[in-house]
Design a protein around this motif. Sequence first.
Motif, mmCIF file in Angstrom:
data_model
loop_
_atom_site.group_PDB
_atom_site.id
_atom_site.type_symbol
_atom_site.label_atom_id
_atom_site.label_comp_id
_atom_site.label_asym_id
_atom_site.label_seq_id
_atom_site.Cartn_x
_atom_site.Cartn_y
_atom_site.Cartn_z
ATOM 1 N N ILE A 8 -3.801 117.641 -36.646
ATOM 2 C CA ILE A 8 -2.636 117.354 -35.811
ATOM 3 C C ILE A 8 -1.718 116.383 -36.539
ATOM 4 O O ILE A 8 -2.162 115.351 -37.026
ATOM 5 C CB ILE A 8 -3.057 116.718 -34.469
ATOM 6 C CG1 ILE A 8 -4.110 117.566 -33.763
ATOM 7 C CG2 ILE A 8 -1.843 116.508 -33.575
ATOM 8 C CD1 ILE A 8 -4.745 116.865 -32.586
ATOM 9 N N VAL A 10 2.131 114.405 -35.870
ATOM 10 C CA VAL A 10 3.204 114.106 -34.921
ATOM 11 C C VAL A 10 4.380 113.531 -35.705
ATOM 12 O O VAL A 10 4.237 112.549 -36.423
ATOM 13 C CB VAL A 10 2.748 113.095 -33.851
ATOM 14 C CG1 VAL A 10 3.881 112.820 -32.876
ATOM 15 C CG2 VAL A 10 1.516 113.595 -33.123
ATOM 16 N N ASN A 13 6.728 109.539 -35.558
ATOM 17 C CA ASN A 13 5.754 108.672 -34.909
ATOM 18 C C ASN A 13 5.873 107.292 -35.538
ATOM 19 O O ASN A 13 5.482 107.133 -36.689
ATOM 20 C CB ASN A 13 4.346 109.208 -35.073
ATOM 21 C CG ASN A 13 3.333 108.527 -34.187
ATOM 22 O OD1 ASN A 13 3.684 107.729 -33.335
ATOM 23 N ND2 ASN A 13 2.079 108.828 -34.401
ATOM 24 N N VAL A 21 4.819 118.194 -32.463
ATOM 25 C CA VAL A 21 3.410 118.139 -32.817
ATOM 26 C C VAL A 21 3.075 119.422 -33.576
ATOM 27 O O VAL A 21 3.285 120.520 -33.069
ATOM 28 C CB VAL A 21 2.529 118.017 -31.562
ATOM 29 C CG1 VAL A 21 1.055 117.978 -31.944
ATOM 30 C CG2 VAL A 21 2.904 116.785 -30.765
ATOM 31 N N ILE A 71 -2.889 112.344 -28.076
ATOM 32 C CA ILE A 71 -2.649 113.785 -28.114
ATOM 33 C C ILE A 71 -3.946 114.429 -28.574
ATOM 34 O O ILE A 71 -4.458 114.129 -29.649
ATOM 35 C CB ILE A 71 -1.481 114.141 -29.050
ATOM 36 C CG1 ILE A 71 -0.192 113.584 -28.458
ATOM 37 C CG2 ILE A 71 -1.404 115.644 -29.260
ATOM 38 C CD1 ILE A 71 1.022 113.811 -29.295
#
Length: 90
Positions: A8, A10, A13, A21, A71
Amino acid sequence: MSNIQPNITVIPNPASNYATVSIEGQDKSEKKFIMSTLFGHQIFEAQLDTITNYKEQDLNIFHATTGIYMIRVTNNKQHNTVQILLVEQS
């Protein structure tokens, strides 16, 4: 099936109103996407159908208060969790 967890990313950020994402994994199975507070309160949830091993999910997070959120992406066998920091827009 591979035992590699979904990766993952993001961007940006920290974020203020919007973030993207990116989810990359070794399989093409359906993935569940959850954004929650550190206390477990769900802010956003979606089922992600992936026909490839890469998926992007745009987040409209202007309604969330500043702070740290989690997340989590899971595909019923593996999961991965990252943090996102929400800051006030300057």
